[in-house]
Write a protein that holds these residues in place. Structure first.
Motif, mmCIF file in Angstrom:
data_model
loop_
_atom_site.group_PDB
_atom_site.id
_atom_site.type_symbol
_atom_site.label_atom_id
_atom_site.label_comp_id
_atom_site.label_asym_id
_atom_site.label_seq_id
_atom_site.Cartn_x
_atom_site.Cartn_y
_atom_site.Cartn_z
ATOM 1 N N GLY A 156 48.980 50.810 46.512
ATOM 2 C CA GLY A 156 50.151 50.621 47.336
ATOM 3 C C GLY A 156 51.261 51.562 46.923
ATOM 4 N N PRO A 157 52.467 51.366 47.428
ATOM 5 C CA PRO A 157 53.599 52.218 47.062
ATOM 6 C C PRO A 157 53.834 52.225 45.552
ATOM 7 C CG PRO A 157 54.328 50.200 48.160
ATOM 8 C CD PRO A 157 52.865 50.279 48.349
ATOM 9 N N GLY A 158 54.133 53.416 45.009
ATOM 10 C CA GLY A 158 54.359 53.532 43.575
ATOM 11 C C GLY A 158 53.090 53.497 42.746
ATOM 12 N N GLY A 159 51.932 53.580 43.413
ATOM 13 C CA GLY A 159 50.668 53.565 42.675
ATOM 14 C C GLY A 159 50.232 52.192 42.210
ATOM 15 N N VAL A 160 50.794 51.140 42.809
ATOM 16 C CA VAL A 160 50.415 49.772 42.451
ATOM 17 C C VAL A 160 48.980 49.504 42.883
ATOM 18 C CG1 VAL A 160 50.854 47.342 42.962
ATOM 19 C CG2 VAL A 160 52.765 48.871 42.564
ATOM 20 N N ALA A 161 48.179 48.924 41.979
ATOM 21 C CA ALA A 161 46.801 48.565 42.304
ATOM 22 C C ALA A 161 46.793 47.274 43.125
ATOM 23 C CB ALA A 161 45.985 48.384 41.034
ATOM 24 N N ILE A 162 45.980 47.266 44.182
ATOM 25 C CA ILE A 162 45.951 46.117 45.092
ATOM 26 C C ILE A 162 44.502 45.693 45.346
ATOM 27 C CG2 ILE A 162 46.452 45.320 47.431
ATOM 28 C CD1 ILE A 162 48.840 47.145 47.503
ATOM 29 N N LEU A 163 44.261 44.386 45.202
ATOM 30 C CA LEU A 163 42.974 43.802 45.569
ATOM 31 C C LEU A 163 43.225 42.838 46.725
ATOM 32 C CD1 LEU A 163 41.218 42.888 42.177
ATOM 33 C CD2 LEU A 163 41.056 44.994 43.496
ATOM 34 N N VAL A 164 42.530 43.051 47.822
ATOM 35 C CA VAL A 164 42.679 42.210 49.004
ATOM 36 C C VAL A 164 41.406 41.382 49.170
ATOM 37 C CG1 VAL A 164 43.093 42.153 51.482
ATOM 38 C CG2 VAL A 164 44.117 43.976 50.089
ATOM 39 N N VAL A 165 41.522 40.068 49.029
ATOM 40 C CA VAL A 165 40.379 39.173 49.200
ATOM 41 C C VAL A 165 40.396 38.673 50.640
ATOM 42 C CG1 VAL A 165 39.220 37.090 48.404
ATOM 43 C CG2 VAL A 165 40.544 38.483 46.781
ATOM 44 N N ALA A 166 39.346 38.970 51.373
ATOM 45 C CA ALA A 166 39.282 38.595 52.795
ATOM 46 C C ALA A 166 38.027 37.770 53.072
ATOM 47 C CB ALA A 166 39.276 39.848 53.663
ATOM 48 N N ASP A 192 47.700 38.544 58.506
ATOM 49 C CA ASP A 192 46.340 38.780 58.986
ATOM 50 C C ASP A 192 45.459 37.568 58.653
ATOM 51 O OD1 ASP A 192 43.593 39.707 59.221
ATOM 52 O OD2 ASP A 192 44.405 41.740 59.285
ATOM 53 N N ASP A 193 44.872 36.961 59.669
ATOM 54 C CA ASP A 193 44.056 35.768 59.461
ATOM 55 C C ASP A 193 42.818 36.034 58.607
ATOM 56 O OD1 ASP A 193 45.733 34.082 60.817
ATOM 57 O OD2 ASP A 193 44.679 34.267 62.742
ATOM 58 N N ASP A 194 42.347 37.272 58.580
ATOM 59 C CA ASP A 194 41.168 37.590 57.779
ATOM 60 C C ASP A 194 41.480 37.671 56.286
ATOM 61 O OD1 ASP A 194 39.595 37.708 60.019
ATOM 62 O OD2 ASP A 194 39.699 39.886 60.213
ATOM 63 N N VAL A 195 42.737 37.930 55.959
ATOM 64 C CA VAL A 195 43.131 38.102 54.555
ATOM 65 C C VAL A 195 43.402 36.740 53.930
ATOM 66 C CG1 VAL A 195 44.851 39.063 52.981
ATOM 67 C CG2 VAL A 195 44.069 40.396 54.950
ATOM 68 N N SER A 196 42.672 36.423 52.851
ATOM 69 C CA SER A 196 42.849 35.145 52.171
ATOM 70 C C SER A 196 43.980 35.209 51.154
ATOM 71 C CB SER A 196 41.550 34.739 51.464
ATOM 72 O OG SER A 196 40.499 34.582 52.380
ATOM 73 N N ALA A 230 29.479 32.914 64.107
ATOM 74 C CA ALA A 230 29.590 34.200 63.409
ATOM 75 C C ALA A 230 29.436 33.996 61.911
ATOM 76 C CB ALA A 230 30.942 34.832 63.717
ATOM 77 N N ASP A 231 28.837 34.971 61.259
ATOM 78 C CA ASP A 231 28.583 34.896 59.818
ATOM 79 C C ASP A 231 29.825 35.373 59.057
ATOM 80 O OD1 ASP A 231 27.371 34.575 57.412
ATOM 81 O OD2 ASP A 231 26.208 36.424 57.496
ATOM 82 N N ILE A 232 30.497 34.446 58.381
ATOM 83 C CA ILE A 232 31.702 34.789 57.626
ATOM 84 C C ILE A 232 31.337 35.128 56.187
ATOM 85 C CG2 ILE A 232 33.931 33.942 56.800
ATOM 86 C CD1 ILE A 232 34.005 32.079 59.204
ATOM 87 N N LYS A 233 31.844 36.237 55.715
ATOM 88 C CA LYS A 233 31.576 36.663 54.338
ATOM 89 C C LYS A 233 32.883 36.983 53.624
ATOM 90 C CE LYS A 233 27.042 38.677 55.370
ATOM 91 N NZ LYS A 233 26.207 39.902 55.349
ATOM 92 N N GLU A 234 32.879 36.751 52.318
ATOM 93 C CA GLU A 234 34.042 37.136 51.516
ATOM 94 C C GLU A 234 33.859 38.582 51.057
ATOM 95 O OE1 GLU A 234 36.446 34.542 48.650
ATOM 96 O OE2 GLU A 234 35.216 35.740 47.283
ATOM 97 N N ILE A 235 34.877 39.396 51.298
ATOM 98 C CA ILE A 235 34.841 40.813 50.942
ATOM 99 C C ILE A 235 36.135 41.170 50.229
ATOM 100 C CG2 ILE A 235 34.654 43.176 51.817
ATOM 101 C CD1 ILE A 235 33.220 42.068 54.267
ATOM 102 N N ILE A 236 36.038 42.014 49.205
ATOM 103 C CA ILE A 236 37.219 42.458 48.468
ATOM 104 C C ILE A 236 37.453 43.934 48.757
ATOM 105 C CG2 ILE A 236 38.249 42.795 46.191
ATOM 106 C CD1 ILE A 236 36.626 40.423 45.215
ATOM 107 N N TYR A 237 38.663 44.233 49.218
ATOM 108 C CA TYR A 237 39.054 45.621 49.462
ATOM 109 C C TYR A 237 40.010 46.051 48.343
ATOM 110 C CZ TYR A 237 37.362 44.244 54.072
ATOM 111 O OH TYR A 237 36.592 43.758 55.110
ATOM 112 N N GLU A 238 39.859 47.281 47.904
ATOM 113 C CA GLU A 238 40.658 47.786 46.789
ATOM 114 C C GLU A 238 41.423 49.034 47.213
ATOM 115 O OE1 GLU A 238 38.115 48.143 43.285
ATOM 116 O OE2 GLU A 238 36.691 46.775 44.261
ATOM 117 N N GLY A 239 42.666 49.129 46.750
ATOM 118 C CA GLY A 239 43.449 50.288 47.125
ATOM 119 C C GLY A 239 44.716 50.404 46.298
#
Length: 242
Positions: A88-98, A227-231, A77-86
């Protein structure tokens, strides 16, 4: 054997879980690096660093070899690095590197974690301006190195800060992400032992939240860590004062 044994057992299981997570993360990063720049560490600077990281974490050699082979396996399988942005509680900015071979699965999971903890998933690029992408090198303690002189030498290589870890004596070097290859080459050429390197997203500013919001945020981060996908996950929340 009693409660003391149960406590030790819990710590062993927690440590094994962390090691498993670390090995999974390094394996995926090695595969991504080899796919991008080839399996020869002499010409693939990122792979050289990852091999050093794997050694420092006592990662089994056969696991490293499998990760390299996986990058050249046409059926893998082709593994790629992807960044998700969102948010969190209290309006905290979150970057998820997967690192994932199935974006549909991973984005669905990340959205679910955020939603269940009072957050929302944003669009790509919607929050990245709140962070600076940086590289952080950890160099083995060296009594012959003058930190001020080293910092002056490295300014032209994109380094922003050089300081010493008070506990270990290791030298910490921070710079712009784009400068990581130049910094690495300088350190290698000058025989300075690189123990580790991390690519981080450092907030430009920090957000304060309530104790209740922090408790919910910690639960969210724990869920993502499972989550194993989340680095790795970065936030702009202000640290609690001790």
């Amino acid at each position: 054997m009693g409660r003391a044994f149960e406590y030790r057992k819990a710590r062993i299981f927690a440590r094994n879980a962390r090691l498993s997570k670390t090995f999974t993360r390094i394996s995926k990063e090695i595969t991504i690096s080899v796919k991008a720049s080839g399996p020869d560490p002499s010409v693939n600077s990122r792979l050289r660093m990852l091999l050093q990281k794997a050694k420092a974490e006592c990662m089994p050699k056969d696991s490293v070899d499998r990760a390299i082979k996986k990058a050249t396996d046409k059926d893998a399988a082709d593994i790629k690095e992807i960044i998700y942005e969102g948010y969190g509680p209290g309006g905290v900015a979150i970057l998820v590197v997967a690192a994932t071979d199935n974006n549909t699965r991973t984005v669905s999971n990340v959205r679910s974690y955020l939603t269940k903890h009072g957050g929302t998933l944003g669009t790509s690029g919607s929050l990245s301006f709140l962070f600076e992408h940086k590289c952080v090198f950890k160099v083995a303690a060296n009594d012959s190195v003058n930190l001020e002189d080293l910092e002056l030498e490295l300014i032209d290589f994109g380094v922003e800060e050089v300081y010493q870890d008070e506990e270990t004596g290791d030298i910490i070097i921070e710079g712009a992400f784009e400068s990581n290859s130049k910094i690495q080459s300088y350190l290698e050429e000058n025989k300075l032992e690189i123990k580790d390197v991390e690519f981080i997203y450092q907030p430009n500013d920090y957000k304060e939240i309530t104790p209740e919001q922090r408790e919910t945020l910690n639960k969210l981060l724990d869920k993502m860590d499972e989550d194993d996908d989340v680095s790795i996950v970065f936030t702009n929340v202000k640290e609690e004062e001790e």
